[in-house]
Write a protein that holds these residues in place. Structure first.
Motif, mmCIF file in Angstrom:
data_model
loop_
_atom_site.group_PDB
_atom_site.id
_atom_site.type_symbol
_atom_site.label_atom_id
_atom_site.label_comp_id
_atom_site.label_asym_id
_atom_site.label_seq_id
_atom_site.Cartn_x
_atom_site.Cartn_y
_atom_site.Cartn_z
ATOM 1 N N TRP B 128 43.922 35.129 35.900
ATOM 2 C CA TRP B 128 42.520 34.975 36.219
ATOM 3 C C TRP B 128 41.888 33.829 35.226
ATOM 4 N N PHE B 133 38.589 33.422 37.618
ATOM 5 C CA PHE B 133 38.118 34.681 37.915
ATOM 6 C C PHE B 133 37.754 35.405 36.863
ATOM 7 N N ASP B 134 36.302 35.944 36.949
ATOM 8 C CA ASP B 134 35.721 36.809 35.999
ATOM 9 C C ASP B 134 36.189 37.960 35.870
ATOM 10 N N GLN B 135 36.926 38.404 34.734
ATOM 11 C CA GLN B 135 37.933 39.714 34.468
ATOM 12 C C GLN B 135 36.634 41.065 34.331
ATOM 13 N N TRP B 137 34.721 42.849 35.493
ATOM 14 C CA TRP B 137 34.300 43.902 36.178
ATOM 15 C C TRP B 137 35.668 44.769 36.482
ATOM 16 N N THR B 138 36.747 44.156 36.329
ATOM 17 C CA THR B 138 38.038 44.839 36.659
ATOM 18 C C THR B 138 38.544 45.662 35.516
#
Lengths: 546, 146
Positions: B128, B133-135, B137-138
Motif C-alpha cells: 500500500w 493506499f492509506d492504511q 482505515w484498515t
C-alpha cells in the motif's frame, strides 16, 4: 385475537421503514430479520471478504453454511451455489439494516420518465415493459421523507433533469475530489450537465451522528463513524424506541400462514437454538414481506396452501418474474497525474444527460465516477485486457496507476424480461429445510443494446476529461439482479399483469403486502434504494391508516 | 507454525520451494519487497489450509509441471534457476498447458500482496505504501506488524 397489528419480514431498507412508520403510529409490530444485528467491529475490514469484493466470504449474512441457491445458466447448465458470497448467487446483505449497512448509499430519485417507460418507448418484443401505476408526483413527498429522515447530502438544484422537488437536501454535497474535478471539466467541454452525487452519508452532524470521517473503505464495508445512514441507525432504533416494535433476529420466515378460506393470518418463522430448530407461529392483522426481490418472491412461493396452490399472489404465475437489477457499463481511464486522494467516499460527480432521449435505444443510465477502491479490487478490475498479470511490468503498472485511475460507470435501466425469474427449487433445501430460490433466464436483449450505448458515453466522458489508456469491457447477455434486485412482484392495477396494487397490497388479499424492490415495475437508471425507501414510507403510511 | 513449514507440510519440501520461487517471479522485489518478502507465502499457506484447500492438488500438479519443464530445459529444478530462466519457464508454461495455473498463481499472489495484512501478506502494508493506499482505515496502530 391477533398478537400483532403487523409482522414485517426483513429489516432492510424497506422493512425497517415500514416497521418504524407503523410503530410510531401506535401499531404493534413484529419485525423479523433472518440475519444478525451487527456492531461496527463485527463487520471485518478484510479486503478479500467484503460486499464489494467477496472473494472468500463477505462481512454480513446470510450465513455461509446452509443457504444455497440454484442458478440456471443461459446454456441450461444448473449449478447449486453453496455460499452467498459466490459469484452468480445474487446476494443482498442479510442482517439488521440489510444492504443499507454496507451500501454505497447513493440516494437517487427516479426521473418522471422512469415511471412511464412503456408509453415513452413502446414495448419491445419479448419484454413485459410497463408503466408504473403511480408517477413521480405520487412518490415525491416520500422521497423527501427518505432524504430527511434517513439523512441525505446533495445539491437539490443542480440536476437539470430531475423532477420537481419541494425541498432540497438536509446536508450539503460531498466535497469534489480531483478525479471528479477532471470529469467536471470534461463534461463542461461536452456540454453535459453534472452535479454532486446525492448520498445517504452525513456531510455534517445529523441525527446525532457525525460527518463522514472520509475513510477509504466505504461501499461494501460498515462505516467507522456511523456517518453512513441506513435503517440500522435511523428508523429501526426509532421503531424499537416506541416500545411498539419487537425486533427478532436470526428468525427465518418459513411461510406466510393462511386460514382454510385463504386469508392471511400471520407468519410461521424458525429459529435455531442449541442446534435444534424451533418453530414459532404468530398471528397478525397484516403481513408485510420486505425480504428483497429474490427472497420475498421465494417466501410467497413457499407459502402455498390448498386455496393458493401456486403460492400467495401467484394465481397468474407472475410472482418471481421480471427479475432485474442493473447492467453496469464501466470505462476505466488513467489521468496524467494522481487524482485518487484516498479520501472517501470518492463518488462525487454524476450526469443524467443520457438517462433518456438516446437515439436508437430504450432508456439509458445515470453516469458517475466511483468510490475509492482497495488495491486488490483495482488489480482485479482495472488491469486492461492483455496487460501483464505478473512480473515487474505488472508491479510497475500497479505502482504507477492506482492513484491515476478514474472510473465512469452507470446503472442501465433494464427492460424487464418475464423469463428472467425466481422460482423455488424442487429439491435443494436450506438449513431449515425450506426450498431455496432458483434463478433462471437473462436480461432482455434491449438492455444489452442500451448498455453498449452507455458504455460509449462513459468512454466519451473519460476522453473529454483527458484520461489516457481508456478501456472498457463489452457487455454480454446474462441474468441481472445482485444487490439492486427488483421487479419480482410488480405493481399494477390489473391482477392479470401485476402481483401487487399501487400500495403494495397483494391482489386478492386484504392484509398481505410486499414492500421492497420486488414491486418496482421498472428499476430506473439509478441505484434503487431511495425509491425502495420512498415506497416504504408511502406503503407504511397507507397500512397505518387501515 | 512458520510459513515455510506450513507450506512444506501441505505441498512437500520441493514444491514449497518451487512455489516460493514462482511467487517471487509473480511479484519480484525491487525497492519494495517481493511477494514472499511481503508474506505472500504465509498468505497462501493459510489459504491452502482454509478457503483454498480444494486447490492443493491443482497447486501440486502445477508446481510439478514447472519443475519438470525446468529440468527438461535447464537441467535443474525451478527454484535453482536464475530469475530470467524462471520467467522463461513460467512464460512457456503459461503459453501451453499451464495457462490456468499461472493465471491462478498471479491472482493469488496479488491477493496476498495487495490485500490487507490481516490475511498474512502485505507485511508492514508495504504494497500500500507502494501504490499509495492509506492504511489507516484498515489496520489500527500496530496491527500491520502482527
Amino acid at each position: 385475537m391477533s398478537e400483532y397489528d403487523a409482522i414485517v419480514i426483513g429489516a432492510g431498507a424497506a422493512g425497517g421503514i415500514v416497521a418504524c412508520v407503523l410503530a410510531e403510529a401506535g401499531r404493534r409490530v413484529l419485525l423479523l430479520e433472518r440475519g444478525r444485528p451487527y456492531d461496527y467491529a463485527d463487520i471485518p475490514r478484510d479486503h478479500l471478504r467484503n460486499h464489494r469484493l467477496p472473494l472468500y466470504g463477505q462481512g454480513m449474512g446470510p450465513d455461509r453454511q446452509g443457504n444455497p441457491r440454484v442458478i440456471v445458466e443461459p446454456d441450461g447448465t444448473v449449478r447449486t451455489l453453496d455460499s452467498p458470497h459466490l459469484g452468480g448467487y445474487h446476494n443482498n446483505a442479510a442482517g439488521v439494516g440489510g444492504g443499507t449497512r454496507v451500501y454505497g448509499a447513493q440516494a437517487w430519485r427516479f426521473l418522471e420518465t422512469d415511471f412511464r417507460m412503456a408509453s415513452t418507448y413502446g414495448v419491445p418484443q419479448g419484454s413485459s415493459l410497463a408503466d408504473w401505476p403511480i408517477g413521480y408526483a405520487d412518490l415525491e413527498p416520500f422521497y423527501e421523507r427518505a432524504e430527511w429522515e434517513i439523512g441525505c447530502s446533495g445539491d437539490g438544484a443542480a440536476n437539470a433533469f430531475q423532477g420537481p422537488r419541494r425541498r432540497g437536501y438536509p446536508m450539503p454535497p460531498v466535497v469534489m475530489n480531483p478525479g471528479g474535478a477532471a470529469l467536471k471539466a470534461g463534461a463542461d467541454r461536452l456540454g453535459w450537465n453534472t452535479f454532486p452525487v446525492p448520498l445517504l452519508i452525513n456531510t455534517a452532524e445529523y441525527n446525532g451522528r457525525p460527518a463522514c470521517a472520509r475513510c477509504n473503505l466505504c461501499v461494501g464495508f460498515a462505516c467507522p463513524s456511523e456517518s453512513k445512514n441506513g435503517t440500522h441507525n435511523t428508523v429501526i432504533p426509532r421503531a424499537v424506541a416506541t416500545e411498539n416494535c419487537t425486533l427478532v433476529t436470526r428468525a427465518m420466515a418459513e411461510r406466510i400462514d393462511t386460514d382454510p378460506r385463504g386469508n392471511v393470518t400471520g407468519v410461521t418463522y424458525l429459529t435455531e437454538e442449541d442446534g435444534s430448530i424451533r418453530r414459532h407461529t404468530v398471528r397478525a392483522k397484516t403481513v408485510v414481506a420486505s425480504a428483497g426481490a429474490i427472497e420475498s418472491a421465494r417466501l410467497l412461493l413457499n407459502s402455498a396452501s390448498p386455496i393458493h396452490p401456486n403460492g400467495l399472489g401467484n394465481a397468474n404465475d407472475l410472482v418471481g418474474r421480471n427479475l432485474q437489477g442493473h447492467y453496469y457499463p464501466t470505462a476505466h481511464g488513467f489521468m496524467p497525474e494522481p487524482v485518487n486522494d484516498n479520501l472517501g467516499p470518492g463518488v462525487s460527480i454524476a450526469t443524467c444527460q443520457h438517462s433518456h432521449g438516446n437515439p436508437g435505444v430504450i432508456g439509458g443510465a445515470m453516469l458517475a465516477n466511483d468510490f475509492i477502491e482497495t488495491p486488490i479490487f483495482f488489480w482485479r478490475s482495472a488491469l486492461p485486457p492483455g496487460a501483464p498479470k505478473w512480473g515487474q511490468a505488472n508491479k510497475r503498472w500497479m505502482r504507477e496507476n492506482y492513484r491515476r485511475w478514474v472510473e465512469v460507470k452507470g446503472p442501465v435501466q433494464e427492460i424487464p424480461n418475464p423469463e428472467s425469474r425466481v422460482t423455488v427449487d424442487p429439491s435443494v433445501r436450506d438449513r431449515f429445510g425450506l426450498p431455496v430460490a432458483r434463478l433462471s433466464g437473462t436480461a432482455h436483449p434491449e438492455t444489452l443494446r442500451t448498455a453498449e450505448y452507455i458504455r460509449e458515453k462513459a468512454v466519451e466522458w473519460l476522453s473529454a476529461a483527458g484520461a489516457e489508456n481508456i478501456w472498457s469491457r463489452e457487455m454480454t447477455l446474462r441474468l441481472s439482479a445482485d444487490q439492486h434486485q427488483a421487479g419480482t412482484c410488480r405493481m399494477g392495477r390489473d391482477p392479470q399483469t401485476s402481483v401487487v396494487d399501487p400500495w403494495g397490497r397483494v391482489h386478492g388479499h386484504d392484509n398481505l403486502f410486499v414492500v421492497d424492490g420486488s414491486i418496482h415495475v421498472t428499476n430506473g437508471g439509478f441505484n434503487p434504494v431511495l425509491t425502495i425507501m420512498a415506497l416504504a414510507f408511502r406503503s407504511g403510511e397507507h397500512i397505518a391508516r387501515l | 507454525m512458520t510459513a515455510d513449514k506450513a507450506l512444506e507440510s501441505i505441498l512437500g519440501h520441493e514444491r514449497a520451494a518451487t512455489l516460493r520461487a514462482a511467487l517471487d517471479r509473480m511479484i519480484p522485489g525491487d525497492d519494495y519487497p517481493s511477494a514472499c518478502g511481503a508474506g505472500v507465502d504465509a498468505y497462501l499457506a493459510r489459504q491452502l489450509a482454509g478457503d483454498l484447500a480444494d486447490k492443493v492438488d491443482t497447486y501440486g500438479a502445477g508446481l510439478n509441471g514447472l519443475n519438470s519443464d525446468a529440468e527438461i530445459r535447464f537441467g535443474r529444478d525451478f527454484a535453482g534457476l536464475t530469475p530470467e530462466q524462471q520467467d522463461d519457464v513460467l512464460e512457456t508454461f503459461q503459453g501451453g498447458s499451464g495457462a490456468q495455473f499461472v493465471g491462478m498463481l498471479a491472482a493469488h499472489a496479488a491477493e496476498g500482496y495487495y490485500g490487507d495484512p490481516g490475511n498474512c501478506g502485505n507485511r508492514d502494508c508495504a504494497a500500500w505504501a507502494m501504490v499509495g493506499f492509506d492504511q489507516r482505515w484498515t489496520v489500527g496502530e500496530g496491527e500491520a506488524d502482527s
